[in-house]
Write an enzyme that holds these catalytic residues in place. Structure first.
Site, PDB file in Angstrom:
ATOM      1  N   HIS A 121       0.791  -1.019   0.112  1.00  0.00           N
ATOM      2  CA  HIS A 121       0.168  -0.009  -0.029  1.00  0.00           C
ATOM      3  C   HIS A 121       0.971   1.323   0.142  1.00  0.00           C
ATOM      4  O   HIS A 121       2.260   1.202   0.652  1.00  0.00           O
ATOM      5  CB  HIS A 121      -0.953  -0.124   1.243  1.00  0.00           C
ATOM      6  CG  HIS A 121      -1.909   1.241   1.337  1.00  0.00           C
ATOM      7  ND1 HIS A 121      -1.670   2.178   1.878  1.00  0.00           N
ATOM      8  CD2 HIS A 121      -3.221   1.051   1.296  1.00  0.00           C
ATOM      9  CE1 HIS A 121      -2.796   2.941   1.909  1.00  0.00           C
ATOM     10  NE2 HIS A 121      -3.649   2.055   1.463  1.00  0.00           N
ATOM     11  N   ASP A 198       2.812  -4.651   8.150  1.00  0.00           N
ATOM     12  CA  ASP A 198       1.626  -3.892   7.949  1.00  0.00           C
ATOM     13  C   ASP A 198       0.445  -5.035   8.029  1.00  0.00           C
ATOM     14  O   ASP A 198       0.268  -5.432   7.055  1.00  0.00           O
ATOM     15  CB  ASP A 198       1.759  -3.076   6.449  1.00  0.00           C
ATOM     16  CG  ASP A 198       0.312  -2.642   6.105  1.00  0.00           C
ATOM     17  OD1 ASP A 198      -0.598  -2.607   7.000  1.00  0.00           O
ATOM     18  OD2 ASP A 198       0.328  -1.798   5.163  1.00  0.00           O
ATOM     19  N   GLN A 201      -4.788  -5.033   7.114  1.00  0.00           N
ATOM     20  CA  GLN A 201      -5.967  -6.170   6.618  1.00  0.00           C
ATOM     21  C   GLN A 201      -6.033  -7.471   7.124  1.00  0.00           C
ATOM     22  O   GLN A 201      -7.110  -7.835   7.464  1.00  0.00           O
ATOM     23  CB  GLN A 201      -5.568  -6.509   5.158  1.00  0.00           C
ATOM     24  CG  GLN A 201      -5.707  -5.405   4.129  1.00  0.00           C
ATOM     25  CD  GLN A 201      -7.173  -4.638   4.061  1.00  0.00           C
ATOM     26  OE1 GLN A 201      -8.149  -5.182   4.398  1.00  0.00           O
ATOM     27  NE2 GLN A 201      -7.158  -3.296   3.683  1.00  0.00           N
ATOM     28  N   LYS A 224     -10.680  -0.154  10.510  1.00  0.00           N
ATOM     29  CA  LYS A 224     -10.939  -1.495   9.673  1.00  0.00           C
ATOM     30  C   LYS A 224     -11.369  -2.757  10.293  1.00  0.00           C
ATOM     31  O   LYS A 224     -11.523  -3.853   9.726  1.00  0.00           O
ATOM     32  CB  LYS A 224      -9.647  -1.934   8.734  1.00  0.00           C
ATOM     33  CG  LYS A 224      -9.181  -0.922   7.569  1.00  0.00           C
ATOM     34  CD  LYS A 224      -7.878  -1.312   6.894  1.00  0.00           C
ATOM     35  CE  LYS A 224      -7.074   0.086   6.290  1.00  0.00           C
ATOM     36  NZ  LYS A 224      -7.903   0.504   5.093  1.00  0.00           N
ATOM     37  N   CYS A 362      -4.616   2.551  -3.688  1.00  0.00           N
ATOM     38  CA  CYS A 362      -3.304   3.045  -3.451  1.00  0.00           C
ATOM     39  C   CYS A 362      -2.128   2.082  -3.482  1.00  0.00           C
ATOM     40  O   CYS A 362      -1.546   1.735  -2.407  1.00  0.00           O
ATOM     41  CB  CYS A 362      -3.545   3.458  -1.679  1.00  0.00           C
ATOM     42  SG  CYS A 362      -4.986   4.764  -1.390  1.00  0.00           S
TER      43      CYS A 362
HETATM   44  N1  PMP Z   1      -1.884  -0.966   4.697  1.00  0.00           N
HETATM   45  C1  PMP Z   1      -2.946  -1.544   4.307  1.00  0.00           C
HETATM   46  C2  PMP Z   1      -2.466  -3.039   3.742  1.00  0.00           C
HETATM   47  C3  PMP Z   1      -4.331  -0.926   3.842  1.00  0.00           C
HETATM   48  O1  PMP Z   1      -5.133  -1.691   3.196  1.00  0.00           O
HETATM   49  C4  PMP Z   1      -4.679   0.452   4.327  1.00  0.00           C
HETATM   50  C5  PMP Z   1      -5.821   0.946   4.368  1.00  0.00           C
HETATM   51  N2  PMP Z   1      -6.391   0.481   2.767  1.00  0.00           N
HETATM   52  C6  PMP Z   1      -3.524   0.984   4.888  1.00  0.00           C
HETATM   53  C7  PMP Z   1      -2.021   0.576   5.035  1.00  0.00           C
HETATM   54  C8  PMP Z   1      -3.563   2.408   5.264  1.00  0.00           C
HETATM   55  O2  PMP Z   1      -4.297   2.296   6.351  1.00  0.00           O
HETATM   56  P1  PMP Z   1      -4.830   3.854   6.988  1.00  0.00           P
HETATM   57  O3  PMP Z   1      -5.494   4.654   5.897  1.00  0.00           O
HETATM   58  O4  PMP Z   1      -6.103   3.321   7.976  1.00  0.00           O
HETATM   59  O5  PMP Z   1      -3.799   4.673   7.515  1.00  0.00           O
END
Ligand code: PMP
Length: 423
Positions: A121, A198, A201, A224, A362
């Site tokens: 991401h 990270d 998910q 999430k 993203c």
């Molecule tokens: N890493 C992953 C794998 C994600 O799916 C996301 C959110 N789509 C993020 C990071 C970023 O999370 P946040 O916008 O809550 O900071």
């Protein structure tokens, strides 16, 4: 809460007139919130609201207990060794930025290497790019193999004695694949590498034991996992935390301040400058209780079943390209459709009250790897049902037929018109 069918009714958003028929399949982006979480936030403001770690009065103590209680709850949730390893942030993105600054600035030097992967991401790419630029370091990545997995055969050749940190996603938010973190941690066990995972998910449906995973940092977001926005977690091994400089300066993170020099508070408070997002953290605690109440195994089973059902249904529709292996444990499904732009599809299916995500998610480097600029993506949560999937499949089929017919005969005045919108 044993009856999965009742769960949707505990989410107020699905009880409103506007959303009572909503099929919400954008859970990888954010999940809806159950009543218990909303109640916990309201209860906090109604009965406990005061700043934390400051007031000697009872309300201040109550608020501090509520906030610090969640720290311990999170430590238990991810099997951290100690609650001092848990730092509250506003989300995954801030947690990674915290590491890139507070760890990176003191541990990365010119010529050092940072290793990420092609499936990250943007929030696990950009903070490292910024750090590499600040420090004249080198950012490298692990590419994907033909099976869309991390090409770990290349790991040995990518690692050098200048590599200082490996930062990888646990579960991809685009293709749903779950990386074998433990295996990777074992591979780097004899190096001095620091390992960030990270978990944005994965933490929502897989049991996480950070000690077993073998990582130094683990990050995730409350929103999430049925909790509120504005709260997130950075887990960090205490020995690594102790090598880090503060991230932000201000109240709470200090021990002694003079006009020329200051000393820092103990961890974890050293990394929580200013008034934290107290109510959101309390809401996150309630979300963890909600997950415990249902059971991660029950959530995971539901997600797997829905993924399987969706894949089976999608395979019966011609011209669907799945970015998915077919393994139901990959609980995020990205796809494109021959002859129909994902954006047009999402807009048409919105008319059927089906919400899913379209775009680059993203993860532009991953899109580039697949040779596309965007995909459609569905992702599940505990409140999704087989009925949701059936409605999704039916709507997908109907709207693809309409859109394909539409593009065959653009002159037909009775067809729905698709306005141009930028993604
Ligand atoms: N890493 C992953 C794998 C994600 O799916 C996301 C959110 N789509 C993020 C990071 C970023 O999370 P946040 O916008 O809550 O900071």
């Amino acid at each position: 809460m044993s009856n999965l069918n009742q769960i949707k009714s505990t989410f107020p958003i699905f009880q409103t007139i506007a959303n009572k028929n909503l099929v919400y399949l954008d859970n990888a982006s954010t999940t809806q919130k159950p009543q218990v979480v909303l109640d916990a936030i309201q209860d906090y403001y109604q009965n406990c609201n005061a700043n934390v770690h400051r007031g000697l009065y009872s309300l201040g103590q109550k608020s501090t207990e509520a906030y610090e209680g969640v720290r311990q709850k999170i430590a238990n949730f991810i099997s951290a060794e100690d609650s001092s390893s848990i730092i509250f942030t506003k989300g995954t993105t801030e947690a990674i930025n915290l590491v890139a600054s507070a760890w990176g600035d003191s541990n990365i030097n010119e010529g050092d290497e940072i290793l990420i992967s092609e499936m990250e991401h943007h929030s696990n790419i950009i903070p490292w790019q910024l750090l590499a630029k600040r420090k004249k370091a080198v950012l490298k990545h692990i590419p994907l193999n033909v099976n869309r997995e991390l090409n770990l055969e290349l790991l040995d050749s990518l690692l050098t004695d200048r590599t200082k940190i490996l930062a990888l996603v646990h579960q991809s938010n685009v293709i749903g694949i779950v990386n074998n973190i433990k295996k990777i941690a074992d591979k780097i066990k004899n190096t001095n590498l620091v390992f960030l995972v990270d978990g944005a998910q994965s933490v929502t449906h897989l049991p996480i034991n950070v000690q077993e995973l073998g990582c130094d940092f683990f990050v995730f977001s409350s929103h999430k996992m049925y909790g509120p926005t504005g709260a997130g977690v950075l887990y960090a091994k205490t020995n690594v935390l102790n090598t880090m400089e503060p991230y932000q300066g201000g109240g709470e993170m200090i021990d002694n301040v003079t006009l020329s020099h200051s000393t820092w508070n103990d961890v974890p408070w050293k990394f929580e400058a200013g008034t934290p997002n107290i109510a959101q953290v309390v809401g996150l605690g309630s979300a963890v209780d909600f997950i415990y109440d249902i059971g991660l195994d029950v959530i995971e089973k539901n997600l797997n079943q829905l993924t399987k059902l969706a894949l089976e249904g999608m395979k019966t529709i011609p011209g669907i390209n799945l970015f998915h292996s077919g393994d139901a444990s990959e609980t995020v499904i990205s796809f494109t459709t021959d002859g129909v732009h994902p954006q047009d599809l999402a807009m048409f299916m919105n008319e059927d009250e089906i919400a899913f995500r379209v775009g680059h998610h993203c993860a532009q480097p991953l899109m580039k790897h697949f040779g596309v600029t965007s995909t459609a993506r569905i992702s599940f949560a505990v409140y999704n049902t087989t009925k949701d999937v059936e409605k999704f499949i039916k709507s997908l089929k109907n709207n693809l037929d309409i859109l394909r017919e539409n593009s065959r005969d653009k002159t037909d005045p009775n067809l729905k018109q698709v306005p141009e919108v930028e993604i």
